[in-house]
Write an enzyme that holds these catalytic residues in place. Structure first.
Site, PDB file in Angstrom:
ATOM      1  N   LYS A 188       0.867  -1.179   0.000  1.00 52.61           N
ATOM      2  CA  LYS A 188       0.000   0.000   0.000  1.00 52.61           C
ATOM      3  C   LYS A 188       0.900   1.224   0.000  1.00 52.61           C
ATOM      4  O   LYS A 188       2.066   1.139   0.427  1.00 52.61           O
ATOM      5  CB  LYS A 188      -0.858  -0.001   1.273  1.00 52.61           C
ATOM      6  CG  LYS A 188      -2.096   0.836   1.198  1.00 52.61           C
ATOM      7  CD  LYS A 188      -3.291   0.054   0.685  1.00 52.61           C
ATOM      8  CE  LYS A 188      -4.522   0.935   0.571  1.00 52.61           C
ATOM      9  NZ  LYS A 188      -5.692   0.180   0.134  1.00 52.61           N
ATOM     10  N   GLY A 220     -26.368   1.128   2.651  1.00 52.08           N
ATOM     11  CA  GLY A 220     -25.461   1.846   1.754  1.00 52.08           C
ATOM     12  C   GLY A 220     -25.739   1.519   0.302  1.00 52.08           C
ATOM     13  O   GLY A 220     -25.685   0.359  -0.105  1.00 52.08           O
ATOM     14  N   ASN A 276     -21.440   2.775  -4.778  1.00 48.14           N
ATOM     15  CA  ASN A 276     -20.975   2.002  -5.936  1.00 48.14           C
ATOM     16  C   ASN A 276     -21.217   0.512  -5.758  1.00 48.14           C
ATOM     17  O   ASN A 276     -21.663  -0.164  -6.678  1.00 48.14           O
ATOM     18  CB  ASN A 276     -19.469   2.243  -6.134  1.00 48.14           C
ATOM     19  CG  ASN A 276     -19.208   3.679  -6.533  1.00 48.14           C
ATOM     20  OD1 ASN A 276     -19.879   4.215  -7.402  1.00 48.14           O
ATOM     21  ND2 ASN A 276     -18.240   4.307  -5.873  1.00 48.14           N
ATOM     22  N   VAL A 277     -20.926  -0.005  -4.573  1.00 51.14           N
ATOM     23  CA  VAL A 277     -21.081  -1.442  -4.342  1.00 51.14           C
ATOM     24  C   VAL A 277     -22.551  -1.785  -4.055  1.00 51.14           C
ATOM     25  O   VAL A 277     -23.133  -2.662  -4.696  1.00 51.14           O
ATOM     26  CB  VAL A 277     -20.197  -1.918  -3.157  1.00 51.14           C
ATOM     27  CG1 VAL A 277     -20.437  -3.384  -2.853  1.00 51.14           C
ATOM     28  CG2 VAL A 277     -18.718  -1.682  -3.464  1.00 51.14           C
TER      29      VAL A 277
HETATM   30  P1  NAD Z   1     -19.545   4.730  -1.771  1.00 51.08           P
HETATM   31  O1  NAD Z   1     -18.954   5.901  -1.114  1.00 51.08           O
HETATM   32  O2  NAD Z   1     -19.812   4.754  -3.239  1.00 51.08           O
HETATM   33  O3  NAD Z   1     -20.953   4.362  -1.067  1.00 51.08           O
HETATM   34  C1  NAD Z   1     -21.172   4.372   0.302  1.00 51.08           C
HETATM   35  C2  NAD Z   1     -22.656   4.649   0.514  1.00 51.08           C
HETATM   36  O4  NAD Z   1     -22.959   4.488   1.885  1.00 51.08           O
HETATM   37  C3  NAD Z   1     -23.065   6.062   0.128  1.00 51.08           C
HETATM   38  O5  NAD Z   1     -24.231   6.018  -0.675  1.00 51.08           O
HETATM   39  C4  NAD Z   1     -23.333   6.733   1.495  1.00 51.08           C
HETATM   40  O6  NAD Z   1     -24.321   7.745   1.417  1.00 51.08           O
HETATM   41  C5  NAD Z   1     -23.803   5.546   2.303  1.00 51.08           C
HETATM   42  N1  NAD Z   1     -23.679   5.711   3.751  1.00 51.08           N
HETATM   43  C6  NAD Z   1     -22.696   6.301   4.469  1.00 51.08           C
HETATM   44  N2  NAD Z   1     -22.959   6.248   5.771  1.00 51.08           N
HETATM   45  C7  NAD Z   1     -24.148   5.588   5.895  1.00 51.08           C
HETATM   46  C8  NAD Z   1     -24.950   5.226   7.004  1.00 51.08           C
HETATM   47  N3  NAD Z   1     -24.619   5.529   8.248  1.00 51.08           N
HETATM   48  N4  NAD Z   1     -26.103   4.546   6.760  1.00 51.08           N
HETATM   49  C9  NAD Z   1     -26.464   4.237   5.507  1.00 51.08           C
HETATM   50  N5  NAD Z   1     -25.749   4.569   4.412  1.00 51.08           N
HETATM   51  C10 NAD Z   1     -24.611   5.252   4.618  1.00 51.08           C
HETATM   52  O7  NAD Z   1     -18.610   3.489  -1.401  1.00 51.08           O
HETATM   53  P2  NAD Z   1     -18.508   2.071  -2.134  1.00 51.08           P
HETATM   54  O8  NAD Z   1     -17.446   2.129  -3.167  1.00 51.08           O
HETATM   55  O9  NAD Z   1     -19.881   1.605  -2.516  1.00 51.08           O
HETATM   56  O10 NAD Z   1     -17.930   1.184  -0.941  1.00 51.08           O
HETATM   57  C11 NAD Z   1     -18.760   0.786   0.128  1.00 51.08           C
HETATM   58  C12 NAD Z   1     -17.925  -0.009   1.124  1.00 51.08           C
HETATM   59  O11 NAD Z   1     -17.332  -1.128   0.474  1.00 51.08           O
HETATM   60  C13 NAD Z   1     -16.761   0.765   1.749  1.00 51.08           C
HETATM   61  O12 NAD Z   1     -16.565   0.308   3.060  1.00 51.08           O
HETATM   62  C14 NAD Z   1     -15.566   0.366   0.871  1.00 51.08           C
HETATM   63  O13 NAD Z   1     -14.352   0.505   1.562  1.00 51.08           O
HETATM   64  C15 NAD Z   1     -15.909  -1.086   0.614  1.00 51.08           C
HETATM   65  N6  NAD Z   1     -15.289  -1.647  -0.601  1.00 51.08           N
HETATM   66  C16 NAD Z   1     -15.543  -1.111  -1.820  1.00 51.08           C
HETATM   67  C17 NAD Z   1     -14.969  -1.656  -2.958  1.00 51.08           C
HETATM   68  C18 NAD Z   1     -15.281  -1.126  -4.337  1.00 51.08           C
HETATM   69  O14 NAD Z   1     -14.977  -1.809  -5.329  1.00 51.08           O
HETATM   70  N7  NAD Z   1     -15.863   0.056  -4.463  1.00 51.08           N
HETATM   71  C19 NAD Z   1     -14.116  -2.763  -2.842  1.00 51.08           C
HETATM   72  C20 NAD Z   1     -13.860  -3.299  -1.577  1.00 51.08           C
HETATM   73  C21 NAD Z   1     -14.463  -2.730  -0.461  1.00 51.08           C
END
Ligand code: NAD
Length: 371
Positions: free
Chosen positions: A81, A181, A184-185
């Protein structure tokens, strides 16, 4: 505490590189935790750390996490990292990322970088000007683009593996699943779950996202403060970390927790407590490895179908974790670490005997893979 003491405390890393270029305001640290299975891959985080020690501890912690994630995912990758110390909103420049790219390049493929919090595809493009050892570059450059759909598909596979373990069925038809949430995921996951016939309930702090998903899929909605406590079969946290903590643990009314968010357990103790409560926890870093698998395919020459296919492996990996948990009578959070450690020990030893090109320097990303 001195840097070597910190390194010992946070995981016996192989190499930690401090990078400085005053002319462009670059201060960065690259941490290579372990390369027993392959080159150390992990993103570059840009963050305004308050102290250099805070930055060092973060990069040590995150790089170790990548070793475990890649090993448990079955990938021929080690863990690394990087962190750039600075404000990602105001301190980015072409010079900064190209200078950083030169440092990445100086490691000759022992470390491969990617996007992370505070960095973007555009920043990766600048690094790519100086080094081939970068993934997550734009599709036009042969990159893999947005990893989220692949992460979400892996999460779906993890959910299915957990359902098979707990309910003796892979089918999610009629299964009550709560998704916290819709980023993206989460939003990709909701699509997959609806296609599977699951009965989905959603929550997000962003009401426009909630409305969009409700209108599109007709799924049920609850408030962000309620989602973790609703009665359901499966909770899928896809927002932030530490959702299983002292305050929330007694409120879960589900049989499984399996989601995409990183670091879902506030502490390891909460993993033990879930086990005592009879809630099956599918460990986060095994479940959300689909994005890493997608990026790994860049090393072979990117093809979206192959990446998608690879994410199906999450099912087997999560099953392996459950097997180890039963074999050793330990919580699944510990079993995941054991899965990773056992693979590093066995396969790492084989690589030592037939090191291939591991003692040589690489000049291209593809060369790193063909070893
Ligand atoms: P993102 O920022 O696109 O989405 C996060 C969502 O969660 C947002 O819509 C936000 O409004 C919502 N949120 C925040 N706090 C909240 C709460 N208290 N209650 C309800 N909703 C809430 O992030 P992402 O890329 O979708 O990633 C989500 C999680 O998955 C993160 O923990 C990230 O580290 C993990 N992750 C993502 C990826 C990836 O490919 N994007 C890969 C591995 C892990």
């Amino acid at each position: 505490m001195g840097p070597f003491e910190l390194i010992s405390q946070h995981g016996d890393h192989e190499q930690v590189v401090f990078c400085q270029d005053k002319s462009v305001g670059l201060k960065a640290i690259i941490a290579i935790h372990n390369t027993a299975l392959g080159p150390a891959l992990g993103g570059t985080r840009m963050f305004n750390y308050k102290t250099e020690e805070e930055a060092l501890v973060d990069v040590l912690r995150l790089s170790k996490g990548m070793t475990y994630k890649a090993a448990a995912a079955g990938l021929n990758l080690g863990g690394g990292k990087a962190v750039i110390i600075g404000d990602s909103k105001t301190q980015k420049s072409e010079g900064l990322f190209r200078a950083f790219g030169q440092f990445v390049n100086s490691l000759n493929g022992r470390y491969i970088t990617a996007e992370d919090v505070g960095t973007s595809v555009g920043d990766m493009e600048q690094i790519y000007m100086e080094s081939p050892f970068v993934t997550g570059i734009p599709k036009d450059f042969g990159g893999s683009g947005d990893p989220s759909p692949y992460t979400a598909h892996g999460v779906l596979m993890g959910i299915k593996a957990a359902a098979s373990e707990k309910f003796n069925t892979d089918s999610l038809k009629g299964m009550r699943i709560a998704v916290q949430g819709l980023g993206n995921v989460g939003s990709n996951l909701v699509k997959y779950l609806v296609e599977e016939g699951a009965v989905v309930t959603i929550a997000d702090i962003d009401q426009s996202r909630v409305k969009m998903h409700h209108d599109k899929y007709g799924v049920a909605v609850v408030g962000p403060d309620q989602i973790l406590g609703i009665e359901c079969d499966i909770q899928s946290p896809c927002a932030m970390g530490a959702v299983v903590n002292d305050q929330t643990i007694a409120n879960f009314k589900c049989k499984i927790i399996a989601g995409g968010a990183n670091n879902q357990l506030a502490t390891a103790k909460h993993g033990d407590q879930l086990r005592e409560l009879g809630i099956l926890y599918a460990p986060d870093y095994v479940v959300n490895a689909g994005g890493l698998m997608n990026v790994f395919v860049e090393l072979e020459g990117y093809a979206p179908e192959r990446a998608f296919d690879k994410t199906k492996k999450v099912y087997d990996n999560v099953k392996k974790v459950f097997e180890i948990s039963k074999r050793d009578n330990i919580g699944t959070h510990l079993a995941a670490d054991r899965l990773a450690e056992e693979r590093i020990a066995t396969i790492g030893k084989l690589k030592q005997r037939h090191p291939g090109k591991s003692s040589r320097s690489y000049t291209t990303l593809k060369e790193v893979y063909i070893r």
